[in-house]
Design an enzyme around this catalytic site. Structure first.
Site, PDB file in Angstrom:
ATOM      1  N   GLY A  41       0.814  -1.209   0.000  1.00 16.92           N
ATOM      2  CA  GLY A  41       0.000   0.000   0.000  1.00 16.92           C
ATOM      3  C   GLY A  41       0.845   1.255   0.000  1.00 16.92           C
TER       4      GLY A  41
ATOM      5  N   TYR B  23     -15.760  -4.745   6.128  1.00 13.94           N
ATOM      6  CA  TYR B  23     -14.576  -4.052   6.632  1.00 13.94           C
ATOM      7  C   TYR B  23     -14.312  -4.388   8.089  1.00 13.94           C
ATOM      8  CZ  TYR B  23     -11.373  -0.212   7.695  1.00 13.94           C
ATOM      9  OH  TYR B  23     -10.280   0.521   8.082  1.00 13.94           O
TER      10      TYR B  23
END
Length: 267
Positions: A16, A161
């Protein structure tokens, strides 16, 4: 907060690392002397991170791939990292997606599963790929970026999530228990309420919902108006965790300093 050169000779992998929190962490570790491998799905974002690293006198390498695919990690990333700089000493999993903002009955099941894969399976794969080399060295730091959402009471709309982050917490604690006495540690951290692309996605999706989306709209509005927590606070916390004196911190849920979210007690 840390001295330049404190990570000289160290090798870091940041999943990321193309933008946001991951880029801030990558820059901080490169500034501290580490060679940083940044990984994400978008080549142009990675190229910009490496450009910034090199403009500040650091060393960086970019690899564009989907970290949730085993073949991408074991056939592409692991060989490339080890060929360029040897086995990594530090692994930071900072990539994440929020997933479907819908009631479970209305979710796209492929998107729901993709969220679990990206937020949980990808960190497992990278840990699996690199932890053995850290153990062999007798030193290593694994840092997985989680969320305070994993500690809040369950609510509607974000089942994918929150479930993925609860699972990531438990996986990291299990890994940490296995690493006791090896010189390698594993921890999770909450990066605060950062105004990232994930924030933008939540805001856009919440605006399409009715009354049930009001709490998310309020949160997105509050973060937007305040500017949120700066990603550099996460970078500072990461530097603390990769310091040579941080070996006693293992299996912990950690918080940035003076974040907008008050720390929630954890076991």
């Amino acid at each position: 907060m840390s001295e330049a050169g404190m990570l000289a000779g160290k090798v870091a992998v940041v999943i990321g690392g193309g933008r946001g929190i991951g880029r801030a962490v990558a820059l901080a570790m490169a500034d501290a002397g580490a060679h940083v491998h940044v990984v994400a799905r978008t080549e142009s974002q990675l190229a910009e991170t490496v450009r910034q690293i090199e403009s500040r006198g650091g060393g960086g390498t970019a690899t564009a791939l989907d970290a949730s695919r085993p073949e991408a990690i074991f056939d592409e990333l692991k060989p490339r990292v080890e060929q360029v700089s040897g086995p990594p000493d530090i692994l930071v999993n900072s990539a994440g997606v929020f997933g479907p903002i819908r009631l479970v009955a209305d979710t796209d099941y492929e998107e729901w599963i993709e969220t679990i894969n990206f937020n949980l399976i990808a960190p497992y794969l990278t840990c699996r790929a690199f932890v053995e080399g850290m153990i062999a060295k007798g030193w290593g730091r694994i840092i997985n970026v989680t969320s305070a959402a994993s500690l809040h009471p369950p609510g509607p709309l974000n089942s994918a999530y929150s479930t993925s982050k609860v699972a990531l917490n438990q996986f990291t604690r299990s890994l940490a228990a296995e690493l006791v006495g090896t010189g390698v540690t594993a921890n999770v951290l909450h990066p605060g309420e950062v105004k990232t692309e994930m924030w933008r996605y939540i805001k856009e999706q919440a605006d399409t919902l009715g009354e049930i989306g009001e709490p998310l709209r309020d949160w997105a509005r509050d973060v937007g108006d305040s500017g949120g927590d700066p990603p550099e606070k996460t970078a500072d916390l990461v530097l603390t965790l990769v310091d040579a004196d941080s070996g006693s911190i293992n299996g912990e849920f950690l918080w940035i300093k003076d974040g907008r979210q008050d720390p929630i007690p954890t076991d």
